[in-house]
Design a protein around this motif. Structure first.
Motif, PDB file in Angstrom:
ATOM      1  N   TYR A 191      19.916  44.333  23.684  1.00  0.00           N
ATOM      2  CA  TYR A 191      21.401  43.942  24.306  1.00  0.00           C
ATOM      3  C   TYR A 191      21.270  44.546  25.843  1.00  0.00           C
ATOM      4  O   TYR A 191      22.187  44.067  26.606  1.00  0.00           O
ATOM      5  CB  TYR A 191      22.278  44.591  23.532  1.00  0.00           C
ATOM      6  N   GLY A 214      21.632  27.401  22.666  1.00  0.00           N
ATOM      7  CA  GLY A 214      21.965  28.309  23.857  1.00  0.00           C
ATOM      8  C   GLY A 214      22.042  27.700  24.939  1.00  0.00           C
ATOM      9  O   GLY A 214      21.905  26.367  25.080  1.00  0.00           O
ATOM     10  N   VAL A 216      24.159  31.405  21.669  1.00  0.00           N
ATOM     11  CA  VAL A 216      23.573  32.479  22.488  1.00  0.00           C
ATOM     12  C   VAL A 216      23.571  31.952  23.940  1.00  0.00           C
ATOM     13  O   VAL A 216      23.001  30.949  24.398  1.00  0.00           O
ATOM     14  CB  VAL A 216      22.269  33.109  21.868  1.00  0.00           C
ATOM     15  N   VAL A 262      24.120  33.524  13.578  1.00  0.00           N
ATOM     16  CA  VAL A 262      24.413  33.385  15.038  1.00  0.00           C
ATOM     17  C   VAL A 262      24.498  32.078  15.345  1.00  0.00           C
ATOM     18  O   VAL A 262      23.964  30.988  15.046  1.00  0.00           O
ATOM     19  CB  VAL A 262      23.130  34.022  15.842  1.00  0.00           C
ATOM     20  N   LEU A 310      27.120  36.236  22.965  1.00  0.00           N
ATOM     21  CA  LEU A 310      26.505  36.063  21.595  1.00  0.00           C
ATOM     22  C   LEU A 310      27.725  35.623  20.769  1.00  0.00           C
ATOM     23  O   LEU A 310      28.780  36.276  20.825  1.00  0.00           O
ATOM     24  CB  LEU A 310      25.976  37.379  20.987  1.00  0.00           C
ATOM     25  N   ARG A 327      29.032  34.888  16.945  1.00  0.00           N
ATOM     26  CA  ARG A 327      28.640  34.888  15.453  1.00  0.00           C
ATOM     27  C   ARG A 327      29.703  34.124  14.617  1.00  0.00           C
ATOM     28  O   ARG A 327      30.681  34.060  14.751  1.00  0.00           O
ATOM     29  CB  ARG A 327      28.303  36.295  15.037  1.00  0.00           C
ATOM     30  N   LEU A 334      20.408  39.242  27.843  1.00  0.00           N
ATOM     31  CA  LEU A 334      21.705  38.675  26.947  1.00  0.00           C
ATOM     32  C   LEU A 334      22.933  38.787  27.375  1.00  0.00           C
ATOM     33  O   LEU A 334      23.186  39.877  27.757  1.00  0.00           O
ATOM     34  CB  LEU A 334      21.239  39.218  25.524  1.00  0.00           C
ATOM     35  N   LEU A 350      17.797  40.978  17.591  1.00  0.00           N
ATOM     36  CA  LEU A 350      19.180  41.578  17.608  1.00  0.00           C
ATOM     37  C   LEU A 350      19.402  42.928  16.756  1.00  0.00           C
ATOM     38  O   LEU A 350      20.429  43.638  16.849  1.00  0.00           O
ATOM     39  CB  LEU A 350      20.238  40.620  17.255  1.00  0.00           C
TER      40      LEU A 350
END
Length: 208
Positions: free
Chosen positions: A60, A31, A92, A89, A80, A82, A77, A54
């Motif tokens: 969120y 991340g 991030v 995930v 994201l 995925r 956040l 999550l």
């Protein structure tokens, strides 16, 4: 709830697709933390912890405490990534927040008294056209969600974006037209059955 809003992160120095793949094999998610008049920082977080957080809507749209080393930074956040086919995930992004700088963040809309409103009791159907919306405000004023009270809505009633009730010091961005319907109650159309069609056909034969 407080532990859900804490992100435990570790710094990372390796970058690139190969380094990210190696991290993921060890149960970590690569991340980045950026913004707030500071240089971007590359981080990693544990996948199982992030996945648990999550599952909660508040994660969120709330201020989060990012714990990195001996320091804690307020973040939200921001993005994201995925895996398209697997429950993983891949990456991030967190955005640092400053107490005196406005945020733009998408928050959910909660609908209250839906099943007990007059329109639904009369057999109406509910259409949720907008379930989340972008707002702008200082971090201290960030709401977890917006509420729509449907308690008095009847058949044909519509709540538009312009009619949303906002907390103090919170503004909507211009991401949606003010006249966009948020939620509406409509009368179900009369259903035509196969028997009715057959009767019409039979009636036509008798008169021919």
């Amino acid at each position: 709830m407080s532990d859900l809003l804490e992100v435990l992160a570790q710094p990372r120095s390796d970058t690139g697709k190969g380094a990210s793949r190696r991290l993921r094999r060890t149960g970590l998610v690569p991340g980045i933390v950026y913004g707030g008049n500071a240089e971007p920082t590359m981080i990693s977080v544990r996948h199982n912890e992030l996945d648990r957080q999550l599952d909660h809507e508040a994660f969120y749209s709330s201020l989060l405490d990012l714990k990195l080393g001996n320091g804690t930074t307020k973040v939200v956040l921001k993005d994201l990534q995925r895996h398209p086919a697997k429950p993983f995930v891949l990456h991030v992004d967190f955005l640092r927040v400053s107490s005196d700088e406005k945020l733009r963040l998408t928050i959910p809309i909660h609908f209250h008294n839906e099943q007990t409103c007059p329109g639904v009791k009369m057999g109406g159907k509910v259409s949720h056209n907008v379930t989340e919306i972008e707002v702008s405000c200082l971090p201290a004023d960030l709401p977890e969600y917006l509420s729509v009270d449907m308690g008095e809505m009847g058949l044909g009633d519509i709540v538009h974006v312009s009619e949303l009730q906002l907390p103090p010091n919170v503004e909507l961005t211009h991401s949606l037209d003010p006249e966009t319907p948020v939620v509406m109650i409509y009368a179900p159309q009369a259903e035509s059955t196969g028997d009715e069609g057959a009767e019409d056909a039979a009636g036509g034969e008798e008169t021919s």
